[in-house]
Design an enzyme around this catalytic site. Sequence first.
Site, PDB file in Angstrom:
ATOM      1  N   ASN A  11       0.856  -1.186   0.000  1.00  0.00           N
ATOM      2  CA  ASN A  11       0.000   0.000   0.000  1.00  0.00           C
ATOM      3  C   ASN A  11       0.893   1.239   0.000  1.00  0.00           C
ATOM      4  O   ASN A  11       1.472   1.594   1.029  1.00  0.00           O
ATOM      5  CB  ASN A  11      -0.907  -0.021   1.232  1.00  0.00           C
ATOM      6  CG  ASN A  11      -1.764   1.227   1.340  1.00  0.00           C
ATOM      7  OD1 ASN A  11      -1.950   1.968   0.371  1.00  0.00           O
ATOM      8  ND2 ASN A  11      -2.285   1.483   2.528  1.00  0.00           N
ATOM      9  N   TRP A  12       0.983   1.909  -1.147  1.00  0.00           N
ATOM     10  CA  TRP A  12       1.910   3.030  -1.293  1.00  0.00           C
ATOM     11  C   TRP A  12       1.369   4.333  -0.713  1.00  0.00           C
ATOM     12  O   TRP A  12       2.081   5.322  -0.668  1.00  0.00           O
ATOM     13  CB  TRP A  12       2.254   3.226  -2.770  1.00  0.00           C
ATOM     14  CG  TRP A  12       3.026   2.094  -3.362  1.00  0.00           C
ATOM     15  CD1 TRP A  12       3.532   1.009  -2.705  1.00  0.00           C
ATOM     16  CD2 TRP A  12       3.368   1.916  -4.737  1.00  0.00           C
ATOM     17  NE1 TRP A  12       4.174   0.179  -3.584  1.00  0.00           N
ATOM     18  CE2 TRP A  12       4.089   0.700  -4.833  1.00  0.00           C
ATOM     19  CE3 TRP A  12       3.138   2.656  -5.891  1.00  0.00           C
ATOM     20  CZ2 TRP A  12       4.580   0.245  -6.050  1.00  0.00           C
ATOM     21  CZ3 TRP A  12       3.632   2.190  -7.103  1.00  0.00           C
ATOM     22  CH2 TRP A  12       4.344   0.993  -7.179  1.00  0.00           C
ATOM     23  N   LYS A  13       0.089   4.334  -0.349  1.00  0.00           N
ATOM     24  CA  LYS A  13      -0.535   5.533   0.229  1.00  0.00           C
ATOM     25  C   LYS A  13      -0.316   6.720  -0.715  1.00  0.00           C
ATOM     26  O   LYS A  13      -0.419   6.557  -1.930  1.00  0.00           O
ATOM     27  CB  LYS A  13      -0.019   5.757   1.646  1.00  0.00           C
ATOM     28  CG  LYS A  13      -0.195   4.498   2.529  1.00  0.00           C
ATOM     29  CD  LYS A  13       0.130   4.711   3.964  1.00  0.00           C
ATOM     30  CE  LYS A  13      -0.090   3.421   4.738  1.00  0.00           C
ATOM     31  NZ  LYS A  13       0.122   3.577   6.184  1.00  0.00           N
ATOM     32  N   HIS A 108      -9.418   1.203   5.268  1.00  0.00           N
ATOM     33  CA  HIS A 108      -8.105   1.374   5.897  1.00  0.00           C
ATOM     34  C   HIS A 108      -8.237   2.331   7.077  1.00  0.00           C
ATOM     35  O   HIS A 108      -9.036   3.270   7.050  1.00  0.00           O
ATOM     36  CB  HIS A 108      -7.094   1.910   4.880  1.00  0.00           C
ATOM     37  CG  HIS A 108      -5.691   1.882   5.371  1.00  0.00           C
ATOM     38  ND1 HIS A 108      -5.171   2.859   6.198  1.00  0.00           N
ATOM     39  CD2 HIS A 108      -4.684   0.983   5.164  1.00  0.00           C
ATOM     40  CE1 HIS A 108      -3.912   2.567   6.477  1.00  0.00           C
ATOM     41  NE2 HIS A 108      -3.588   1.447   5.869  1.00  0.00           N
ATOM     42  N   GLU A 110      -6.586   4.760   8.076  1.00  0.00           N
ATOM     43  CA  GLU A 110      -6.421   6.185   7.757  1.00  0.00           C
ATOM     44  C   GLU A 110      -7.688   6.761   7.133  1.00  0.00           C
ATOM     45  O   GLU A 110      -8.003   7.935   7.327  1.00  0.00           O
ATOM     46  CB  GLU A 110      -5.196   6.374   6.855  1.00  0.00           C
ATOM     47  CG  GLU A 110      -3.907   6.103   7.605  1.00  0.00           C
ATOM     48  CD  GLU A 110      -2.732   5.742   6.731  1.00  0.00           C
ATOM     49  OE1 GLU A 110      -1.671   5.427   7.297  1.00  0.00           O
ATOM     50  OE2 GLU A 110      -2.867   5.767   5.493  1.00  0.00           O
ATOM     51  N   GLU A 182      -5.331  -4.878  10.949  1.00  0.00           N
ATOM     52  CA  GLU A 182      -4.273  -3.874  11.105  1.00  0.00           C
ATOM     53  C   GLU A 182      -4.545  -3.054  12.367  1.00  0.00           C
ATOM     54  O   GLU A 182      -5.343  -2.110  12.335  1.00  0.00           O
ATOM     55  CB  GLU A 182      -4.177  -2.970   9.870  1.00  0.00           C
ATOM     56  CG  GLU A 182      -5.500  -2.469   9.322  1.00  0.00           C
ATOM     57  CD  GLU A 182      -5.331  -1.197   8.506  1.00  0.00           C
ATOM     58  OE1 GLU A 182      -4.270  -0.988   7.931  1.00  0.00           O
ATOM     59  OE2 GLU A 182      -6.289  -0.404   8.476  1.00  0.00           O
ATOM     60  N   GLY A 188       2.692   2.478  10.877  1.00  0.00           N
ATOM     61  CA  GLY A 188       3.643   3.564  10.702  1.00  0.00           C
ATOM     62  C   GLY A 188       4.364   3.966  11.970  1.00  0.00           C
ATOM     63  O   GLY A 188       5.064   4.984  11.994  1.00  0.00           O
ATOM     64  N   SER A 228       3.433  -2.001  10.415  1.00  0.00           N
ATOM     65  CA  SER A 228       4.894  -2.013  10.590  1.00  0.00           C
ATOM     66  C   SER A 228       5.510  -3.364  10.226  1.00  0.00           C
ATOM     67  O   SER A 228       6.413  -3.864  10.911  1.00  0.00           O
ATOM     68  CB  SER A 228       5.271  -1.609  12.016  1.00  0.00           C
ATOM     69  OG  SER A 228       4.877  -0.270  12.278  1.00  0.00           O
ATOM     70  N   GLY A 249       2.993  -1.130   4.363  1.00  0.00           N
ATOM     71  CA  GLY A 249       3.045   0.300   4.093  1.00  0.00           C
ATOM     72  C   GLY A 249       4.425   0.748   3.679  1.00  0.00           C
ATOM     73  O   GLY A 249       4.880   0.498   2.566  1.00  0.00           O
ATOM     74  N   GLY A 250       5.149   1.408   4.592  1.00  0.00           N
ATOM     75  CA  GLY A 250       6.436   2.012   4.264  1.00  0.00           C
ATOM     76  C   GLY A 250       7.447   1.061   3.661  1.00  0.00           C
ATOM     77  O   GLY A 250       8.213   1.451   2.771  1.00  0.00           O
TER      78      GLY A 250
END
Length: 270
Positions: A11-13, A108, A110, A182, A188, A228, A249-250
């Site tokens: 997921n590149w957001k 999600h 966010e 999640e 994050g 994470s 994510g990251g």
Amino acid sequence: MVNRVPLLAGNWKMNKGPLEAENFVKDLASTIHDNESLSKAVKARIVEIGVFPPFVSLERAKKGIFISGIPMSLGAQNMHWEDNGAFTGEVSGEMLKEVGCKYVILGHSERRHIFREKNEMIGKKMKKALSIGLKSILCVGETLEERDGGITESVVEEQLEEAFRGLTGPLNQEGNVIIAYEPVWAIGTGRKASDEDAQRMCLFIRKFIGDKFGFTAAQNVRILYGGSVKPDNTKGLMSQADVDGALIGGASLDVESFLGIVKNTIDVLL
């Protein structure tokens, strides 16, 4: 045992514009191709790799996947529940299908906590995705306050209940629903749930699906962990019986770290 192919979903957001998305996919594919054992495992679909770029980068990412010859799935990060209309800034599921998306992420944390999406709204999106043949990755999870309050399971159960409320079609026909657990406090932050906590909650979700849709649906549904996820914690997570991949994510923004997660997942499977 049911063979649930793990999905590693990047997921590149709000990262990577069109050109960067295409080049990233090419670089990822090239690195896989240059590693014979890794290439063989990916092409044999021991694992499924998915990339989830921003809307504006979907088409160029698709181009990169096509050129590369390495199997990857394309997905979007959100969608509206209507097919069209006066919804400024939104995109429909049909639009996502037309651009080549196989998956869409819904609910999600966010979207829930920054953009105030409610369970009811996410349920409407779920039903629309199912009705048009777009596979959904439904995200559920608790905040730190909810976790510390001992209500993790009730929070997750409520999110699931609302998402599936009124669903009449068969669940998990051709893998049409994936669920991602999640915990919000792990996204994050560098923190993650312990392997045992991840397993416990993924099993809780599987039991919920079994109670609502039957044994076969529960055995077939893929349940991911998100929060994470990094190469150095992948093996522990993927060794859990009810963890069927990761929403990343990251670590999915860097070729080396994304591939580290892929490699370590394959090591567990083989």
